[in-house]
Design a protein around this motif. Structure first.
Motif, short mmCIF file in Angstrom:
data_model
loop_
_atom_site.label_atom_id
_atom_site.label_comp_id
_atom_site.label_asym_id
_atom_site.label_seq_id
_atom_site.Cartn_x
_atom_site.Cartn_y
_atom_site.Cartn_z
N ARG A 31 83.24 88.87 72.53
CA ARG A 31 84.25 89.02 73.58
C ARG A 31 83.79 90.06 74.59
O ARG A 31 83.95 89.88 75.80
CB ARG A 31 85.59 89.45 72.97
N GLU A 59 83.24 89.21 78.54
CA GLU A 59 83.96 89.91 79.60
C GLU A 59 83.00 90.63 80.54
O GLU A 59 83.23 90.67 81.75
CB GLU A 59 84.95 90.90 78.99
N LYS A 69 82.11 80.06 66.02
CA LYS A 69 82.02 79.50 67.38
C LYS A 69 81.09 80.30 68.27
O LYS A 69 80.44 79.75 69.17
CB LYS A 69 83.41 79.41 68.01
N GLU A 70 81.00 81.60 68.04
CA GLU A 70 80.17 82.46 68.88
C GLU A 70 78.69 82.07 68.82
O GLU A 70 77.92 82.35 69.74
CB GLU A 70 80.34 83.92 68.47
N GLU A 115 85.85 82.46 79.30
CA GLU A 115 87.10 83.13 78.92
C GLU A 115 87.54 82.67 77.55
O GLU A 115 87.02 81.70 77.00
CB GLU A 115 88.19 82.80 79.94
N ARG A 116 88.51 83.36 76.99
CA ARG A 116 89.13 82.96 75.74
C ARG A 116 90.47 82.30 76.06
O ARG A 116 91.24 82.79 76.89
CB ARG A 116 89.35 84.17 74.82
N ARG A 117 90.72 81.17 75.40
CA ARG A 117 92.01 80.49 75.52
C ARG A 117 92.57 80.27 74.13
O ARG A 117 91.89 80.51 73.13
CB ARG A 117 91.86 79.16 76.25
N GLU A 118 93.79 79.77 74.06
CA GLU A 118 94.42 79.46 72.78
C GLU A 118 94.96 78.05 72.78
O GLU A 118 95.57 77.60 73.76
CB GLU A 118 95.57 80.43 72.48
N LEU A 157 86.70 79.43 73.04
CA LEU A 157 85.97 79.89 74.21
C LEU A 157 85.97 78.76 75.24
O LEU A 157 85.83 77.59 74.88
CB LEU A 157 84.53 80.26 73.83
N GLU A 200 88.16 82.56 63.50
CA GLU A 200 89.51 82.81 64.00
C GLU A 200 90.43 81.58 63.92
O GLU A 200 91.53 81.60 64.48
CB GLU A 200 89.43 83.28 65.46
N PRO A 205 92.28 80.36 68.75
CA PRO A 205 91.50 80.82 69.91
C PRO A 205 90.25 79.96 70.09
O PRO A 205 89.65 79.50 69.12
CB PRO A 205 91.11 82.25 69.51
N ALA A 247 83.34 88.29 66.52
CA ALA A 247 84.20 87.83 67.62
C ALA A 247 84.40 88.94 68.65
O ALA A 247 84.39 88.68 69.87
CB ALA A 247 85.54 87.36 67.06
#
Length: 359
Positions: free
Chosen positions: A92, A96, A138-139, A102-105, A116, A165, A114, A88
């Motif tokens: 990230r 970036e 997820k990555e 972006e990352r959201r929650e 993407l 995560e 979390p 992760a």
């Protein structure tokens, strides 16, 4: 077959999805002598060494994929748990640096999940939510962050419950994570038009969520369990050891509670019959995990299940190109380009050994 042999057999599918070369994968697997060992020859250690080399080459995306494989099939040792965290972190850094998203929650109860996210150029673009199964992070699906917006869709990618995560445990109630992701994406896209792409166990949860969420417009899945996998005694006995271990880890149960949890997860015939949105289901005729009765009986219960069958094993690893084209067709249709989607589907049937199953 030992758990190590199973892991070596099944990891190839995920490595191909990531674009890793057969030479690299075979080279690592030749060095692996233990699935749980922490030192040289241990599964996590050997894959992590390759990931560290990728970081040394400033290739954070490859490093993330290799750390992903280091925690395969689940993060059940300290080294594997650390590898999942590093996967992760590496992704990230890549995200970036390149501005690909972006990352959201999302909030599910009191838990933070979390995910993407990449918006499309239009705020009213439809949403595509991706979720893997019990053995992928997820990555692994990060390439969709670029593909979706090019087709006119916003994209959200999340870990399966109990994986990576995602702190939620795999149970029926965990399907709510899809709704929470749509809530957290509100304002950046039209969440009232959401397509879910979720292979394997992710597809099972997506179908559960579809029963009560009018925002969902369709689902694409590959080898999803529905009922037989969870209840059939032969399917339980034939379950690969790494599947059993990953399921127990995702559900947060031990062997004494495992059978009960499986039974609770099964969809009833009525629940399958009530499916009201189109589901594209990729099936494998020689699937060693999901019985054929799973999708044959479901297709007889609802006209909304469209089954594409391949002569292959679980996940259709030898038909990745065809599966990707089916997913692309679903994305095109969801993005408002039905003619292009139809042409692609017809071309695929003409040129590939794919059969549409009709009960």
């Amino acid at each position: 077959m030992s758990a190590l042999s199973e892991a070596k057999q099944f990891v190839g599918l995920h490595a191909r999805h990531m674009g890793l070369s057969d030479a690299l994968v075979c080279g690592v697997l030749r060095r692996v002598a233990s699935l749980d060992g922490e030192g040289p020859g241990g599964w996590a250690r050997e894959w992590s060494s390759e990931a560290e080399a990728a970081l040394g080459r400033k290739d954070a995306r490859a490093a993330s994929n290799l750390y992903n494989l280091a925690r395969f099939p689940c993060a059940d040792t300290p080294t594997k748990a650390r590898a999942a965290q590093l996967a992760a972190e590496a992704f990230r850094g890549w995200l970036e640096a390149g501005g690909a998203g972006e990352r959201r929650e999302a909030r599910v109860g009191g838990e933070r999940v979390p995910f993407l996210f990449c918006a499309a150029s239009r705020a009213n673009a439809p949403l595509v939510v991706l979720m893997g199964g019990i053995v992928s992070l997820k990555e692994q699906w990060g390439s969709f962050l670029g593909l979706g917006p090019r087709l006119g869709c916003a994209v959200a990618i999340a870990d399966f419950p109990g994986v990576g995560e995602n702190p939620i445990r795999y149970a029926r109630a965990a399907a709510a994570v899809f709704g929470a992701i749509m809530d957290a994406s509100e304002g950046a896209c039209d969440t009232g038009r959401t397509l879910i792409i979720a292979p394997s166990f992710g597809g099972h949860l997506a179908i559960l969520q579809a029963r009560g969420d009018a925002r969902l417009r369709g689902i694409v899945t590959v080898g999803a369990p529905l009922a037989h996998f969870f209840t059939d005694p032969d399917a339980r006995r034939g379950m690969p050891e790494i599947t059993r271990a990953a399921l127990m880890s995702a559900a947060g149960v031990d062997a004494s509670d495992f059978e009960r949890r499986l039974t609770e997860l099964a969809l009833t015939p009525q629940e399958i019959a009530e499916i009201a949105i189109p589901i594209a289901y990729v099936a494998s005729l020689r699937d060693e995990i999901i019985p054929q009765a799973e999708w044959r009986e479901a297709a007889a219960l609802t006209r909304n299940l469209r089954v594409y069958s391949f002569d292959d094993v679980h996940g259709a690893p030898h038909h990745l190109r065809q599966t990707r084209l089916l997913i692309l067709a679903a994305l095109l249709r969801h993005a408002g380009r039905p003619r292009a989607a139809g042409l692609l589907e017809r071309a695929l049937r003409w040129t590939s050994r794919v059969e549409l199953y009709h009960p």
